[in-house]
Design an enzyme around this catalytic site. Structure first.
Site, PDB file in Angstrom:
ATOM      1  N   ASP A  95       0.881  -1.035  -0.029  1.00  0.00           N
ATOM      2  CA  ASP A  95      -0.076   0.096  -0.049  1.00  0.00           C
ATOM      3  C   ASP A  95       0.976   1.219  -0.151  1.00  0.00           C
ATOM      4  O   ASP A  95       2.182   1.180   0.326  1.00  0.00           O
ATOM      5  CB  ASP A  95      -0.726  -0.064   1.305  1.00  0.00           C
ATOM      6  CG  ASP A  95      -2.089   0.855   1.260  1.00  0.00           C
ATOM      7  OD1 ASP A  95      -2.471   1.118   0.128  1.00  0.00           O
ATOM      8  OD2 ASP A  95      -2.488   1.539   2.177  1.00  0.00           O
ATOM      9  N   ASP A  97      -0.841  -0.757   6.240  1.00  0.00           N
ATOM     10  CA  ASP A  97      -1.065  -0.130   7.551  1.00  0.00           C
ATOM     11  C   ASP A  97      -2.150  -0.597   8.247  1.00  0.00           C
ATOM     12  O   ASP A  97      -2.480   0.063   9.503  1.00  0.00           O
ATOM     13  CB  ASP A  97      -0.577   1.327   7.539  1.00  0.00           C
ATOM     14  CG  ASP A  97      -1.736   2.165   6.841  1.00  0.00           C
ATOM     15  OD1 ASP A  97      -2.617   1.525   6.229  1.00  0.00           O
ATOM     16  OD2 ASP A  97      -1.436   3.396   6.616  1.00  0.00           O
ATOM     17  N   ASP A 152      -7.395  -0.898   4.576  1.00  0.00           N
ATOM     18  CA  ASP A 152      -6.917  -2.088   3.851  1.00  0.00           C
ATOM     19  C   ASP A 152      -7.171  -3.505   4.445  1.00  0.00           C
ATOM     20  O   ASP A 152      -6.637  -4.238   3.883  1.00  0.00           O
ATOM     21  CB  ASP A 152      -5.579  -1.869   3.192  1.00  0.00           C
ATOM     22  CG  ASP A 152      -4.662  -1.637   4.200  1.00  0.00           C
ATOM     23  OD1 ASP A 152      -4.859  -1.694   5.369  1.00  0.00           O
ATOM     24  OD2 ASP A 152      -3.604  -0.764   3.812  1.00  0.00           O
TER      25      ASP A 152
HETATM   26  P1  ADP Z   1      -3.651   4.539  -0.129  1.00  0.00           P
HETATM   27  O1  ADP Z   1      -3.931   3.574  -1.043  1.00  0.00           O
HETATM   28  O2  ADP Z   1      -2.809   5.517  -0.744  1.00  0.00           O
HETATM   29  O3  ADP Z   1      -3.536   3.888   1.139  1.00  0.00           O
HETATM   30  P2  ADP Z   1      -6.353   5.411   0.573  1.00  0.00           P
HETATM   31  O4  ADP Z   1      -6.971   4.129   0.014  1.00  0.00           O
HETATM   32  O5  ADP Z   1      -6.451   5.188   2.160  1.00  0.00           O
HETATM   33  O6  ADP Z   1      -5.045   5.667   0.208  1.00  0.00           O
HETATM   34  O7  ADP Z   1      -7.073   6.561   0.021  1.00  0.00           O
HETATM   35  C1  ADP Z   1      -6.911   6.879  -1.133  1.00  0.00           C
HETATM   36  C2  ADP Z   1      -7.505   8.328  -1.540  1.00  0.00           C
HETATM   37  O8  ADP Z   1      -8.672   8.727  -0.975  1.00  0.00           O
HETATM   38  C3  ADP Z   1      -6.341   9.323  -0.728  1.00  0.00           C
HETATM   39  O9  ADP Z   1      -5.266   9.625  -1.495  1.00  0.00           O
HETATM   40  C4  ADP Z   1      -7.385  10.614  -0.611  1.00  0.00           C
HETATM   41  O10 ADP Z   1      -7.262  11.189  -1.865  1.00  0.00           O
HETATM   42  C5  ADP Z   1      -8.695  10.169  -0.240  1.00  0.00           C
HETATM   43  N1  ADP Z   1      -9.025   9.896   0.992  1.00  0.00           N
HETATM   44  C6  ADP Z   1      -9.290   8.904   1.698  1.00  0.00           C
HETATM   45  N2  ADP Z   1      -9.667   9.133   2.876  1.00  0.00           N
HETATM   46  C7  ADP Z   1      -9.508  10.515   3.162  1.00  0.00           C
HETATM   47  C8  ADP Z   1      -9.713  11.478   4.215  1.00  0.00           C
HETATM   48  N3  ADP Z   1     -10.060  11.001   5.322  1.00  0.00           N
HETATM   49  N4  ADP Z   1      -9.654  12.769   3.895  1.00  0.00           N
HETATM   50  C9  ADP Z   1      -9.445  13.301   2.595  1.00  0.00           C
HETATM   51  N5  ADP Z   1      -9.009  12.314   1.583  1.00  0.00           N
HETATM   52  C10 ADP Z   1      -9.213  11.047   1.906  1.00  0.00           C
HETATM   53 MG    MG Z   2      -3.894   3.153   2.945  1.00  0.00          MG
END
Ligand code: ADP
Ligand code: MG
Length: 625
Positions: free
Chosen positions: A327, A520, A524
């Site tokens: 991730d 983390d 996920d």
């Molecule tokens: P990653 O795959 O990098 O771990 P996530 O799946 O957790 O990222 O989130 C994907 C995207 O969704 C983030 O890059 C952000 O743009 C948006 N996002 C998710 N949760 C939030 C939040 N609490 N506030 C703002 N944006 C969010």
């Molecule tokens: Mg994540």
């Protein structure tokens, strides 16, 4: 040695003394028989009892049964022959018990060293009350109490520092030897040792939900997940033991009968003795003992480095990992975003940040934490209602009776808000207030320092493909992927898309290879459980990660992934060495015994010898450096 082991030692010494007396003292036949009987019963009564119980419960064919039949048979032979030499029966039991004692000490030792590593359970906590400090059982402390941790003491419960500053030693949890500095406002985790200053800590969890309890639970349960190799042993024993017993019976009866038919003296005694020797040799104790012990030692060695593996089956899977999927946020990058700009907000930057921070006040996503940190104040939760977090998109909430949305392009499209795309590289949080666009906050994350090295170490450890998945935008993803050098990356994925990608990667695996997903634990969990093996990192303090993953890396050092794979490989190598070695010696002895070339003494020496070597070999898995 514990009491039980001491008792076993005394029994061995007494039986050995009796055996010596029977041989050296000039006793009449009847008296010497009595001394032998006393020696035999001293050393063997529990085995006879277990064998009898086994027969009664219809679980015959275990090692107790083998030992009982073999030694009673040897006694019967001596009686029939009238030799009065009962040395063999006693000695066989004696060596067997010495082997058992050795094994129990070895197992106890490895258990203890794991317990010492895991000696993180605090006995008491200093609770602040109206009458000063009181020493109480950590289990009795309610959430929100204030406790005082003196230098040198272990932090008993997770909490936030509200007074003092100090360095804390997290080595017991993470294997990391450099102390971590904490001061007012920092979270501290139970199980760490307070090194220098007095800390006042306000507890944020109950003892049962604190990190210490979670970890202890995890370690205690880990040995109940059996690996394939261990299952192999119990299946093997179920076929092997009866086969050996019938083999021995055949050996006792068939050759003498053949001799009878051929008209020569049958030599029942001779073949009976060979059959009994065959039985004694056959006992597969070295295998039965050394395999679980090797896994146990492997789990212990790993936990010493802050790598918690939830069962020996995962150790086995880990050793075959060919693809590692990461991730992005919080795994490859630190997940600590800095605000690098606020755009298109027409001078209302402060307000934008405030609304975003308030709307994000309940989220545990790294983005939200970073926004709150940048906001600088504790968000006033009374101003916020109706918070909704949409995985992979962002959050919506009502702040001061205005609807606020903070998230990525997907969120804006979903809400039908016209947004202005950002042209700088980084992660973008668009903010809409009352349904109209209010601007975006550009934030950027930093890679962890040694991700590059960690990826190189993975390749060296035999991993063939590394992949990065992220919900972030293509531009931000590309930049990170190129800078750390993963083989492949996929961006703009929702949590469900990540599962699909992992399924596709599972199909592309080389034969027998396994796929690990490293995350983390924040949004996920589905992927963590879909992968062959889910690895959560930076898990200190994150319950979600400890629950969802199969392997938990207590700190967020990416190098630990390769270490975990190496440890598992070493452990499995030791297991196979022991299987091959024990079976080879065993088969050799069985053959010699059947041919009458090896007697019971040789057999028992071989057996104890193999067991000792196998156990010593197994203990190597505990050392990981
Ligand atoms: P990653 O795959 O990098 O771990 P996530 O799946 O957790 O990222 O989130 C994907 C995207 O969704 C983030 O890059 C952000 O743009 C948006 N996002 C998710 N949760 C939030 C939040 N609490 N506030 C703002 N944006 C969010
Ligand atoms: Mg994540």
């Amino acid at each position: 040695m514990n009491r039980k082991q001491k008792k076993a030692l005394y029994r061995i010494l007494i039986a050995a003394a009796l055996l010596l007396a029977a041989n050296l003292a000039p006793l009449p036949y009847g008296a010497s028989c009595l001394v032998y009987a006393a020696a035999y019963l001293t050393i063997g009564w529990d085995i006879l009892r277990k064998a009898a119980l086994g027969v009664k419960n219809r679980r015959i064919f275990d090692e107790n049964f083998l030992m009982a039949v073999a030694t009673l048979g040897a006694i019967a032979l001596a009686v029939v022959e009238g030799s009065g030499d009962f040395n063999e029966a006693v000695a066989v039991m004696l060596f067997y018990q010495i082997g058992e004692l050795f094994q129990s000490v070895a197992v106890g030792k490895s258990r203890r060293s794991i317990a010492a590593l895991m000696d993180i359970r605090p006995d008491s906590a200093n609770l602040e009350t109206e009458n000063g400090l009181e020493q109480v059982d950590p289990e009795e402390i309610p959430v929100g109490s204030v406790i005082v941790v003196q230098p040198g003491e272990r932090i008993p419960i997770d909490g936030t520092v509200i007074g003092g500053s100090s360095g804390v030693d997290t080595a017991a949890l993470t294997g990391e030897s450099v102390p971590r500095d904490v001061t007012v406002g920092d979270e501290v985790i139970s199980g760490c040792i307070n090194l220098s200053g007095v800390l006042r800590v306000q507890t944020t969890k109950k003892f049962g939900e604190s990190t210490v309890s979670k970890i202890l639970e995890l370690v205690e349960n880990s040995s109940s997940h059996k690996s394939q190799s261990e299952n192999f042993i119990s299946k093997f024993a179920r076929v092997y033991t009866p086969a050996v017993c019938y083999g021995a019976l055949a050996l006792a009866l068939l050759p003498p009968l053949a001799r009878l038919a051929a008209g020569v003296p049958p030599a029942f005694g001779d073949w009976g003795y060979r059959a009994l020797t065959f039985l004694v040799i056959s006992c597969p104790c070295a295998l039965v003992i050394s395999i679980p012990l090797s896994f146990f030692a492997g789990l212990g060695g790993a936990s010493r480095e802050g790598i918690l593996i939830k069962g020996s089956n995962y150790l086995e899977t880990l050793s075959r990992v060919k693809t590692v999927v990461f991730d992005k946020t919080g795994t490859i990058t630190r997940g600590v975003f800095e605000v690098s700009g606020v755009h298109h907000c027409e001078g209302r930057g402060e307000e934008l940040i405030e609304y975003a921070a308030l709307a994000e006040c309940a989220s545990s996503h790294p983005i939200s934490q970073s926004l709150r940190r940048h906001y600088g104040k504790e968000p006033d939760r009374d101003r916020v209602r109706d918070i909704e977090e949409i995985s992979g998109h962002g959050v919506t909430a009502t702040v001061d009776d205005r609807t606020v949305a903070a998230g990525n392009d997907k969120l804006m499209r979903r809400l039908g808000v016209d947004y202005i795309p950002c042209h700088s590289v980084g992660t973008v949080v668009h903010v809409a207030i009352d349904g109209s666009y209010a601007g975006h906050i550009l934030i950027s994350d930093v890679e962890k320092e040694n991700v590059r090295e960690a990826l190189a170490a993975l390749r060296e450890a035999g991993v063939e493909k590394t992949v990065m998945l992220t919900g972030d935008m293509e531009s931000a993803a590309r930049q990170v992927a190129e800078s750390v050098g993963v083989d492949e990356y996929h961006s703009e994925l929702l949590p469900g898309d990540k599962v699909e990608k992992v399924e596709q990667l599972l199909k592309e695996l080389p034969n027998g290879g396994k796929l690990a997903f490293v995350g983390d634990g924040i949004n996920d969990a589905p992927v963590l459980s879909r992968a062959d093996i889910g690895i959560a990192m930076g898990a200190l303090g994150s319950d979600a990660a400890i629950e969802a993953a199969d392997v938990v890396l207590m700190d967020d050092d990416p190098m630990k992934i390769a270490r975990a794979i190496r440890i598992s490989r070493k452990c499995l190598r030791i297991v196979y060495e022991n299987i091959v070695f024990a079976l080879a010696v065993k088969l050799g002895c069985l053959l010699l015994g059947a041919l009458g070339l090896a007697g019971m003494w040789a057999a028992i020496f071989a057996d104890v010898g193999v067991m000792v070597l196998a156990v010593l070999n197994a203990m190597r898995a505990l050392r990981t450096k």
